[in-house]
Design a protein around this motif. Structure first.
Motif, PDB file in Angstrom:
ATOM      1  N   ALA A  64     111.467 -19.510  29.895  1.00 10.10           N
ATOM      2  CA  ALA A  64     111.522 -20.925  30.287  1.00 10.10           C
ATOM      3  C   ALA A  64     111.581 -21.092  31.800  1.00 10.10           C
ATOM      4  CB  ALA A  64     112.727 -21.604  29.636  1.00 10.10           C
ATOM      5  N   LYS A  65     112.066 -20.057  32.491  1.00 10.40           N
ATOM      6  CA  LYS A  65     112.138 -20.134  33.960  1.00 10.40           C
ATOM      7  C   LYS A  65     110.755 -20.298  34.577  1.00 10.40           C
ATOM      8  CE  LYS A  65     116.319 -17.340  34.605  1.00 10.40           C
ATOM      9  NZ  LYS A  65     116.863 -16.081  35.177  1.00 10.40           N
ATOM     10  N   ASP A  66     109.753 -19.714  33.910  1.00  9.53           N
ATOM     11  CA  ASP A  66     108.391 -19.747  34.446  1.00  9.53           C
ATOM     12  C   ASP A  66     107.492 -20.741  33.707  1.00  9.53           C
ATOM     13  OD1 ASP A  66     108.958 -17.658  36.289  1.00  9.53           O
ATOM     14  OD2 ASP A  66     108.740 -16.204  34.670  1.00  9.53           O
ATOM     15  N   ALA A  67     108.062 -21.427  32.724  1.00  7.17           N
ATOM     16  CA  ALA A  67     107.268 -22.384  31.945  1.00  7.17           C
ATOM     17  C   ALA A  67     107.057 -23.681  32.738  1.00  7.17           C
ATOM     18  CB  ALA A  67     107.972 -22.684  30.623  1.00  7.17           C
ATOM     19  N   LYS A  68     106.069 -24.436  32.319  1.00  4.56           N
ATOM     20  CA  LYS A  68     105.801 -25.718  32.961  1.00  4.56           C
ATOM     21  C   LYS A  68     106.949 -26.682  32.680  1.00  4.56           C
ATOM     22  CE  LYS A  68     102.453 -29.514  33.217  1.00  4.56           C
ATOM     23  NZ  LYS A  68     101.178 -30.053  32.682  1.00  4.56           N
ATOM     24  N   VAL A  69     107.443 -27.295  33.724  1.00  5.88           N
ATOM     25  CA  VAL A  69     108.594 -28.194  33.591  1.00  5.88           C
ATOM     26  C   VAL A  69     108.153 -29.583  33.147  1.00  5.88           C
ATOM     27  CG1 VAL A  69     110.487 -29.342  34.810  1.00  5.88           C
ATOM     28  CG2 VAL A  69     109.940 -26.951  35.304  1.00  5.88           C
ATOM     29  N   VAL A  70     108.788 -30.054  32.095  1.00  6.35           N
ATOM     30  CA  VAL A  70     108.641 -31.453  31.677  1.00  6.35           C
ATOM     31  C   VAL A  70     109.900 -32.162  32.165  1.00  6.35           C
ATOM     32  CG1 VAL A  70     108.430 -33.053  29.747  1.00  6.35           C
ATOM     33  CG2 VAL A  70     107.280 -30.824  29.653  1.00  6.35           C
ATOM     34  N   ALA A  71     109.759 -32.992  33.163  1.00  5.29           N
ATOM     35  CA  ALA A  71     110.928 -33.664  33.744  1.00  5.29           C
ATOM     36  C   ALA A  71     111.295 -34.897  32.929  1.00  5.29           C
ATOM     37  CB  ALA A  71     110.637 -34.058  35.182  1.00  5.29           C
ATOM     38  N   PRO A  72     112.569 -35.108  32.692  1.00  2.00           N
ATOM     39  CA  PRO A  72     112.997 -36.323  31.989  1.00  2.00           C
ATOM     40  C   PRO A  72     112.724 -37.560  32.834  1.00  2.00           C
ATOM     41  CG  PRO A  72     114.761 -34.670  32.077  1.00  2.00           C
ATOM     42  CD  PRO A  72     113.696 -34.248  33.045  1.00  2.00           C
ATOM     43  N   ALA A  73     112.666 -38.694  32.182  1.00  2.00           N
ATOM     44  CA  ALA A  73     112.610 -39.959  32.911  1.00  2.00           C
ATOM     45  C   ALA A  73     113.907 -40.103  33.698  1.00  2.00           C
ATOM     46  CB  ALA A  73     112.449 -41.116  31.927  1.00  2.00           C
ATOM     47  N   ASN A  74     113.895 -40.987  34.661  1.00  2.00           N
ATOM     48  CA  ASN A  74     115.082 -41.271  35.472  1.00  2.00           C
ATOM     49  C   ASN A  74     115.477 -40.098  36.373  1.00  2.00           C
ATOM     50  OD1 ASN A  74     115.530 -43.888  34.110  1.00  2.00           O
ATOM     51  ND2 ASN A  74     116.017 -42.605  32.347  1.00  2.00           N
ATOM     52  N   THR A  75     114.487 -39.314  36.772  1.00  2.46           N
ATOM     53  CA  THR A  75     114.722 -38.220  37.711  1.00  2.46           C
ATOM     54  C   THR A  75     113.705 -38.296  38.843  1.00  2.46           C
ATOM     55  OG1 THR A  75     113.223 -36.673  36.579  1.00  2.46           O
ATOM     56  CG2 THR A  75     115.529 -36.703  35.860  1.00  2.46           C
TER      57      THR A  75
ATOM     58  N   TYR B 278     112.994 -29.974  27.148  1.00  2.00           N
ATOM     59  CA  TYR B 278     113.527 -29.928  28.517  1.00  2.00           C
ATOM     60  C   TYR B 278     114.204 -28.595  28.850  1.00  2.00           C
ATOM     61  CZ  TYR B 278     112.383 -34.795  28.028  1.00  2.00           C
ATOM     62  OH  TYR B 278     111.696 -35.969  27.794  1.00  2.00           O
ATOM     63  N   ASP B 279     113.834 -27.540  28.117  1.00  2.00           N
ATOM     64  CA  ASP B 279     114.401 -26.216  28.391  1.00  2.00           C
ATOM     65  C   ASP B 279     114.008 -25.728  29.787  1.00  2.00           C
ATOM     66  OD1 ASP B 279     115.487 -26.297  25.886  1.00  2.00           O
ATOM     67  OD2 ASP B 279     114.265 -24.680  25.045  1.00  2.00           O
ATOM     68  N   ALA B 280     112.740 -25.871  30.130  1.00  2.00           N
ATOM     69  CA  ALA B 280     112.285 -25.428  31.455  1.00  2.00           C
ATOM     70  C   ALA B 280     112.948 -26.261  32.552  1.00  2.00           C
ATOM     71  CB  ALA B 280     110.765 -25.516  31.554  1.00  2.00           C
ATOM     72  N   TRP B 281     113.141 -27.547  32.272  1.00  3.30           N
ATOM     73  CA  TRP B 281     113.840 -28.414  33.230  1.00  3.30           C
ATOM     74  C   TRP B 281     115.273 -27.937  33.418  1.00  3.30           C
ATOM     75  CZ3 TRP B 281     118.175 -31.571  32.428  1.00  3.30           C
ATOM     76  CH2 TRP B 281     118.517 -32.417  33.489  1.00  3.30           C
ATOM     77  N   ALA B 282     115.926 -27.554  32.324  1.00  9.92           N
ATOM     78  CA  ALA B 282     117.302 -27.068  32.410  1.00  9.92           C
ATOM     79  C   ALA B 282     117.382 -25.833  33.293  1.00  9.92           C
ATOM     80  CB  ALA B 282     117.836 -26.755  31.012  1.00  9.92           C
ATOM     81  N   MET B 283     116.402 -24.942  33.176  1.00 10.55           N
ATOM     82  CA  MET B 283     116.406 -23.743  34.002  1.00 10.55           C
ATOM     83  C   MET B 283     116.136 -24.079  35.469  1.00 10.55           C
ATOM     84  SD  MET B 283     117.326 -21.685  31.786  1.00 10.55           S
ATOM     85  CE  MET B 283     117.350 -20.229  32.830  1.00 10.55           C
ATOM     86  N   ALA B 284     115.260 -25.060  35.694  1.00  9.13           N
ATOM     87  CA  ALA B 284     114.985 -25.493  37.075  1.00  9.13           C
ATOM     88  C   ALA B 284     116.224 -26.135  37.679  1.00  9.13           C
ATOM     89  CB  ALA B 284     113.806 -26.465  37.091  1.00  9.13           C
ATOM     90  N   MET B 285     116.931 -26.928  36.881  1.00  5.19           N
ATOM     91  CA  MET B 285     118.165 -27.563  37.350  1.00  5.19           C
ATOM     92  C   MET B 285     119.221 -26.495  37.654  1.00  5.19           C
ATOM     93  SD  MET B 285     120.084 -30.153  38.123  1.00  5.19           S
ATOM     94  CE  MET B 285     119.536 -31.731  37.443  1.00  5.19           C
ATOM     95  N   SER B 286     119.320 -25.501  36.783  1.00  2.00           N
ATOM     96  CA  SER B 286     120.279 -24.424  36.984  1.00  2.00           C
ATOM     97  C   SER B 286     119.991 -23.670  38.280  1.00  2.00           C
ATOM     98  CB  SER B 286     120.222 -23.445  35.796  1.00  2.00           C
ATOM     99  OG  SER B 286     121.137 -22.394  35.971  1.00  2.00           O
ATOM    100  N   LYS B 287     118.719 -23.496  38.581  1.00  2.15           N
ATOM    101  CA  LYS B 287     118.344 -22.821  39.830  1.00  2.15           C
ATOM    102  C   LYS B 287     118.756 -23.659  41.043  1.00  2.15           C
ATOM    103  CE  LYS B 287     114.552 -20.219  41.921  1.00  2.15           C
ATOM    104  NZ  LYS B 287     114.873 -20.566  43.301  1.00  2.15           N
ATOM    105  N   THR B 288     118.743 -24.991  40.873  1.00  2.00           N
ATOM    106  CA  THR B 288     119.208 -25.874  41.944  1.00  2.00           C
ATOM    107  C   THR B 288     120.676 -25.588  42.273  1.00  2.00           C
ATOM    108  OG1 THR B 288     117.659 -27.618  41.302  1.00  2.00           O
ATOM    109  CG2 THR B 288     119.547 -28.285  42.614  1.00  2.00           C
ATOM    110  N   PHE B 289     121.459 -25.343  41.230  1.00  2.00           N
ATOM    111  CA  PHE B 289     122.857 -24.963  41.450  1.00  2.00           C
ATOM    112  C   PHE B 289     122.935 -23.605  42.142  1.00  2.00           C
ATOM    113  CE2 PHE B 289     126.452 -22.390  40.108  1.00  2.00           C
ATOM    114  CZ  PHE B 289     127.520 -23.165  40.542  1.00  2.00           C
TER     115      PHE B 289
END
Length: 269
Positions: free
Chosen positions: A66-77, A216-227
């Protein structure tokens, strides 16, 4: 019986014995060949099984992939990969950035004791709230709950800001937040059960499908990387930052008085 007949009988008997020995020899040879062939098949099957196991073992886990998957970003972001999540009144002059891990027991304590005050301040426009989700607790026990819950929070955020805030509160509640040693959030059914206590998410097919499919698994990994890559120097949760400065310096701010004191001072600075 004549001597001739006796000799013929002996010859016939010897011929039958020879033929029987040949048949037995053929059967023995065929049996040996069958054993060898079976052994080869077993060896090949074992080798194939080992090879398959090696291939499977070398495959990245779902969350690693999921770290390398295409990110589907949620609305309101906003921002890269939708990892900037800011909630609150546009008129609020300052932003309180909060770092949290869904499985974090101290984050749960903060929500249970200070959450109502935090939400009241947010509604009053004292500050905006920027959320940064972390998943480092999963790495301590090879878990999945932080990542899975963060993905579900993305699904809630896709519904609305308010659904996200209410769902986060529910996940951290005394009723639903598991002990840190229990990885209950890895179970989609459990996350959906908690979501059904939130009006905007109750029996919400869109939300539930997103959780089950891992939208939103890929998004979760992208968010985690932000941390992981944060420039605020935050290494644990909950972390509070305003104007680029850490407010708690390792203190979890678990009382309303402490929270109001620290955040109040930051708002005046």
């Amino acid at each position: 019986m004549s001597k001739r007949n006796s000799q013929a009988s002996k010859s016939a008997a010897r011929e039958r014995l020879r033929q029987e020995r040949e048949r037995q020899a053929k059967r023995a040879k065929a049996k040996r060949q069958g054993i060898v062939a079976g052994s080869v098949v077993l060896v090949l099957a074992a080798a194939g099984g080992i090879g398959y196991a090696v291939v499977q073992g070398n495959k990245p886990s779902h969350w690693e992939a999921a770290k390398d998957a295409k990110v589907v970003a949620p609305a309101n972001t906003t921002g890269k990969n939708g990892t900037t999540v800011v909630i609150g009144k546009a008129s609020a002059k300052k932003t309180l950035k909060v770092y949290e891990d869904p499985r974090c027991p101290v984050c749960a304590q903060f929500e249970q004791t200070v959450g109502a005050t935090f939400k009241k301040d947010l509604d009053a426009g004292k500050y905006k709230f920027q959320y940064v989700g972390a998943t480092f607790i999963d790495s301590h026990d090879n878990g999945e709950g932080s990542k899975n819950a963060l993905s579900a929070l993305g699904a809630a955020l896709n519904v609305s800001d308010d659904a996200f805030l209410q769902y986060k509160t529910a996940l951290y509640s005394a009723k639903w937040h598991p002990d840190e040693t229990q990885d209950k959030f890895k179970d989609d059914a459990y996350l959906i059960k908690v979501a059904n206590t939130v009006p905007a998410l109750k029996n919400n097919a869109q939300f539930q499908n997103a959780v089950k499919k891992g939208t939103y698994d890929a998004w979760a990994m992208a968010m985690s990387k932000t941390f992981d890559d944060n420039k605020d120097g935050v290494t644990g949760t909950p972390g509070f930052v305003m104007d680029g400065k850490q407010l708690n310096n390792g203190s979890p701010l678990l009382t309303v008085a402490d929270f109001n004191k620290v955040v109040g001072a930051a708002l005046k600075a």
